[in-house]
Design an enzyme around this catalytic site. Structure first.
Site, PDB file in Angstrom:
ATOM      1  CE1 TYR A 135      -3.291  -2.940   0.665  1.00  0.00           C
ATOM      2  CE2 TYR A 135      -4.605  -0.939   0.671  1.00  0.00           C
ATOM      3  CZ  TYR A 135      -4.522  -2.305   0.565  1.00  0.00           C
ATOM      4  OH  TYR A 135      -5.658  -3.041   0.355  1.00  0.00           O
ATOM      5  CE  LYS A 207       2.676 -17.948  -0.929  1.00  0.00           C
ATOM      6  NZ  LYS A 207       1.856 -19.183  -0.865  1.00  0.00           N
ATOM      7  CG  ASP A 240      -1.146 -20.408   0.673  1.00  0.00           C
ATOM      8  OD1 ASP A 240      -0.637 -20.132   1.784  1.00  0.00           O
ATOM      9  OD2 ASP A 240      -0.596 -21.170  -0.145  1.00  0.00           O
ATOM     10  CG  ASP A 264      -7.928  -5.349   1.192  1.00  0.00           C
ATOM     11  OD1 ASP A 264      -8.987  -4.933   1.710  1.00  0.00           O
ATOM     12  OD2 ASP A 264      -7.750  -5.416  -0.040  1.00  0.00           O
ATOM     13  CG  ASP A 268     -13.531  -8.070   1.691  1.00  0.00           C
ATOM     14  OD1 ASP A 268     -13.436  -7.201   2.583  1.00  0.00           O
ATOM     15  OD2 ASP A 268     -13.870  -7.802   0.515  1.00  0.00           O
TER      16      ASP A 268
HETATM   17  C1  IPM Z   1     -10.641  -1.880   3.028  1.00  0.00           C
HETATM   18  C2  IPM Z   1     -10.813  -1.454   1.598  1.00  0.00           C
HETATM   19  C3  IPM Z   1      -9.723  -0.482   1.215  1.00  0.00           C
HETATM   20  C4  IPM Z   1      -8.391  -1.193   1.365  1.00  0.00           C
HETATM   21  C5  IPM Z   1      -9.859   0.157  -0.166  1.00  0.00           C
HETATM   22  C6  IPM Z   1     -11.210   0.794  -0.363  1.00  0.00           C
HETATM   23  C7  IPM Z   1      -8.759   1.130  -0.474  1.00  0.00           C
HETATM   24  O1  IPM Z   1     -10.845  -2.555   0.757  1.00  0.00           O
HETATM   25  O2  IPM Z   1     -10.675  -1.006   3.907  1.00  0.00           O
HETATM   26  O3  IPM Z   1     -10.475  -3.073   3.275  1.00  0.00           O
HETATM   27  O4  IPM Z   1      -7.903  -1.820   0.419  1.00  0.00           O
HETATM   28  O5  IPM Z   1      -7.822  -1.126   2.441  1.00  0.00           O
HETATM   29 MG    MG Z   2     -10.891  -4.398   1.811  1.00  0.00          MG
END
Ligand code: IPM
Ligand code: MG
Length: 372
Positions: A135, A207, A240, A264, A268
């Site tokens: 990032y 990793k 992974d 990140d 999710d």
């Molecule tokens: C998150 C989002 C952000 C990230 C994006 C929107 C830049 O996916 O907060 O997880 O990648 O950190």
């Molecule tokens: Mg995200």
């Protein structure tokens, strides 16, 4: 009295933050504190009106607050990446919000897609490093094909004759991930401290079997830091593999510490196992400065203004905010009230209910206020 900055942002952002504010104000009434909000106009509309993402003055102003309550950004009228990098990531970097705390907890009454797993199995916290790794934005592209007249003619020619005369095979792009010793140390230390307050188990994600330089350093620092925390059980997992374990054995995890990009991705997945993105909160923390609290979902522009957005992730992020400013009882009361709204079925459509965003928020605020 607490002064808290609020950035509604784009899409459903302003609606869900409005619900979050209701709930935090109710918590204040019950636990005897006042909140004074300072709203900031940041997001796509402002960008489209005058090209501003976050001006210096706003950053200076925001620095005066201990907490920022953030909705979401992202808008179809703006090319992807501009608002994300220019606002959300800009805030994370500017305020050096090096901890991204993402609880993965299945609340009572919420369904998980993992069969046979319940709230006692899904209760861990991901500590995502938030300022380094891929990032940092170091990268470039070379030998990019230019749209010169010559190239356009060649392209037409090659299409016409099915020939590959103009090749773009030479183009190069690179992007570099960075881990610093101090960057790894500070976030891992935070994760160890958190593990000490919980079930004393910490899993590190990397990793290092392939990207052995950057994640080799991450591991080395982890091993050193672990020496100071003999009571914490530690383990390493590859990124992974952890996606597999999250699904198969979520009950193994207590605190998980991870470099930025893997964090990140796996959060999710974590959001899904805790019942969906509508339920997943996040805190961007700088323990010594301004911190920011947000749902981890995006701005869902197509639901803007329809009153269908689930406010729970944002309200829960508000609970993390309360915890951060030291209102621990209020923070816990907010999560209990969220659970009550779920048990009572006063939830939005994504959770199988029929409540509007406002009704769900008001219900939670009322339960916080009444303490039941
Ligand atoms: C998150 C989002 C952000 C990230 C994006 C929107 C830049 O996916 O907060 O997880 O990648 O950190
Ligand atoms: Mg995200």
């Amino acid at each position: 009295m607490y002064k808290i900055a609020a950035i509604g942002g784009d899409g459903i952002g302003p609606e869900i933050v409005a619900e979050g504010k209701k709930v935090l104000e109710a918590a204040g009434e019950r636990f005897n504190f006042d909140i004074r909000w300072a709203d900031f106009d940041i997001g796509a509309d402002r960008y489209l009106a005058d090209g501003t993402l976050i001006p210096e003055e706003d950053l200076k102003e925001l620095k005066r607050f201990k907490a920022i309550y953030f909705g979401a950004i992202g808008d179809e009228r703006v090319r992807p990446g501009i608002l994300e990098k220019g606002i959300l990531l800009a805030l994370r970097f500017h305020f050096d919000l090096y901890v991204n705390l993402r609880p993965i907890k299945l609340l009572d009454g919420v369904e998980t897609p993992l069969s046979g797993k319940g709230p006692k199995d899904i209760d861990f916290v991901v500590v995502r490093e938030n300022t380094e790794d891929f990032y940092v934005g170091i990268g470039s592209r070379f030998k990019k094909r230019q749209k010169t007249t010559l190239n356009v003619e060649r392209e037409l020619y090659s299409v016409k004759f099915g020939l590959d005369i103009e090749s773009d095979a030479e183009e190069i792009a690179y992007q570099i991930g960075v881990i610093t010793r101090e960057g790894a140390r500070r976030v891992q230390t935070y994760a160890f401290d958190l593990a000490m307050q919980r079930r004393k188990k910490l899993t590190s994600v990397d990793k290092a079997n392939v990207l052995s330089d950057i994640y080799g350093l991450w591991r080395e620092v982890f091993t050193e830091t672990a020496k100071k925390y003999s009571k914490v059980t530690t383990e390493f997992t590859f990124v992974d593999a952890i996606t597999m374990w999250f699904v198969k054995n979520p009950e193994w995890f207590d605190v998980v510490v991870t470099p930025n990009m893997f964090g990140d991705i796996i959060t999710d997945l974590g959001a899904m196992i805790q019942g969906g993105l509508g339920l997943a909160p996040g805190a961007n923390i700088n323990p010594k400065g301004t911190s920011m609290f947000e749902p981890i979902h995006g701005s869902a522009p197509k639901y803007k203004g329809l009153g269908v957005a689930n406010p729970i992730a944002t309200i829960w992020a508000g609970s993390l905010l309360l915890d951060h400013i030291g209102e621990h009882k209020a923070a816990a009361a907010v999560v209990r009230a969220i659970e009550k709204s779920i048990k009572d079925g006063v939830v939005t459509k994504d959770m199988g209910g029929s409540a509007s965003t406002g009704k769900a928020g008001t219900y939670i605020a009322e339960s916080v206020r009444k303490g039941k």
